[in-house]
Write an enzyme that holds these catalytic residues in place. Structure first.
Site, mmCIF file in Angstrom:
data_model
loop_
_atom_site.group_PDB
_atom_site.id
_atom_site.type_symbol
_atom_site.label_atom_id
_atom_site.label_comp_id
_atom_site.label_asym_id
_atom_site.label_seq_id
_atom_site.Cartn_x
_atom_site.Cartn_y
_atom_site.Cartn_z
ATOM 1 N N TYR A 161 0.841 -1.218 0.000
ATOM 2 C CA TYR A 161 0.000 0.000 0.000
ATOM 3 C C TYR A 161 0.867 1.256 0.000
ATOM 4 O O TYR A 161 0.650 2.192 -0.780
ATOM 5 C CB TYR A 161 -0.886 -0.060 1.238
ATOM 6 C CG TYR A 161 -1.889 1.051 1.394
ATOM 7 C CD1 TYR A 161 -3.045 1.102 0.612
ATOM 8 C CD2 TYR A 161 -1.712 2.038 2.371
ATOM 9 C CE1 TYR A 161 -3.988 2.109 0.792
ATOM 10 C CE2 TYR A 161 -2.652 3.040 2.561
ATOM 11 C CZ TYR A 161 -3.788 3.081 1.769
ATOM 12 O OH TYR A 161 -4.725 4.069 1.951
ATOM 13 N N LYS B 82 1.050 4.080 -2.859
ATOM 14 C CA LYS B 82 0.670 5.469 -2.554
ATOM 15 C C LYS B 82 1.843 6.425 -2.797
ATOM 16 O O LYS B 82 1.628 7.575 -3.197
ATOM 17 C CB LYS B 82 0.165 5.576 -1.108
ATOM 18 C CG LYS B 82 -1.154 4.837 -0.856
ATOM 19 C CD LYS B 82 -2.302 5.415 -1.669
ATOM 20 C CE LYS B 82 -3.658 4.861 -1.261
ATOM 21 N NZ LYS B 82 -4.755 5.385 -2.093
#
Ligand SMILES: NC(=O)c1ccc[n+]([C@@H]2O[C@H](COP(=O)([O-])OP(=O)(O)OC[C@H]3O[C@@H](n4cnc5c(N)ncnc54)[C@H](O)[C@@H]3O)[C@@H](O)[C@H]2O)c1
Length: 249
Positions: free
Chosen positions: A155, A159
């Site tokens: 993640y 991001k």
């Protein structure tokens, strides 16, 4: 302040719930025609219907942002039904947390494909129409997790990658009056966060340690996204707006 987006066409991904749904509603309240793109077509349709019931212009479209064919099909439908997309919000995303030693290739691919590749595919699909109109706004929903978090290598990397995509797209397209920015939320009081087993601890920690001592609200993030999507934000590009209650690191 008039945000100047009446009659603009907006496509928000992952807009069947949470931050995306609140953003779509706020854009629609400002007079934009909004396409609610989500892999969950029933929830997207329910959200679009809810907005139409309040007099807003909204449609639902099923999309899997990780698939180029699905993105192209969805955007063809949007353009046919409500027009060329002026505002793209790349919001679809989810976590699949594990320490690296236990993280499978499939855990990595699932998150990176939706968060990072999905944003690339949607951006690529809407850019020709924006260039033709000489106007566009792209807002990528990153996360404060871009700085790194234990258990979130997939993640966090996706991001952080979104910030590179944001800057590169901004540099390539400024000459066409297209701005590209990212919003990096901290911990927002969404259904997913409320369902965490340690929700009370997360909330107490925010209240004890943040300069603004509370969890973020959906409208805190949506307002930042809508501002960056507005006419008024026309001299801001390649930037990252943190909506994290003053939390850094
Ligand atoms: N909630 C937070 O605290 C927080 C913090 C920082 C960043 N974010 C980011 O904000 C965004 C929205 O988060 P949220 O909390 O509202 O999540 P959410 O789970 O409420 O909404 C995400 C939506 O994305 C959709 N989706 C999932 N995979 C998809 C796919 N392949 N194609 C299209 N749609 C798909 C889901 O169906 C869902 O409706 C995410 O990118 C998330 O990473 C959230």
């Amino acid at each position: 302040m008039n945000l100047g987006i009446q009659d603009r066409v907006a496509f928000v991904t992952g807009a069947a719930g949470g931050i995306g749904a609140r953003t779509a509603a706020m854009l629609a309240e400002e007079g934009a025609s909004v396409a609610i793109g989500d892999i969950n077509s029933d929830a997207a349709e329910a959200e679009a219907e809810r907005l139409r019931d309040t007099g807003c212009k909204a449609m639902a479209v099923q999309v899997d942002v990780a698939s180029a064919a699905s993105v192209d099909q969805a955007l063809t439908t949007v353009v046919r039904e409500i027009g060329v997309v002026d505002i793209l919000v790349n919001n679809a995303g989810f976590t699949r947390d594990k320490r690296i030693g236990r993280m499978e290739e499939s855990d990595w691919d699932a998150v990176v494909d939706v968060v990072l590749k999905g944003a690339f595919l949607c951006t690529k699909s809407v850019l020709p129409g924006m260039i033709e109109k000489n106007w566009g706004r792209i807002v990528n929903i990153s996360s404060r997790a871009y700085l790194g978090n234990p258990g979130q290598a997939n993640y966090s990397s996706a991001k952080a990658g979104l910030l590179g995509l944001t800057r590169s797209t901004a540099l390539e397209n400024g000459r066409y009056n297209i701005t590209v920015n990212a919003v990096a939320p901290g911990i927002i009081d969404t259904a997913a966060v409320r369902n965490l087993p340690h929700y009370e601890k997360v909330k107490a920690n925010a209240e004890a340690s943040l300069p603004l001592p509370r969890l973020g609200r959906l409208e805190d993030v949506a307002a930042a996204i809508v501002f960056l999507a507005s006419e008024q934000a026309g001299y801001i590009t390649g930037d990252v707006l943190h909506v994290s209650g003053g939390r850094y690191g």
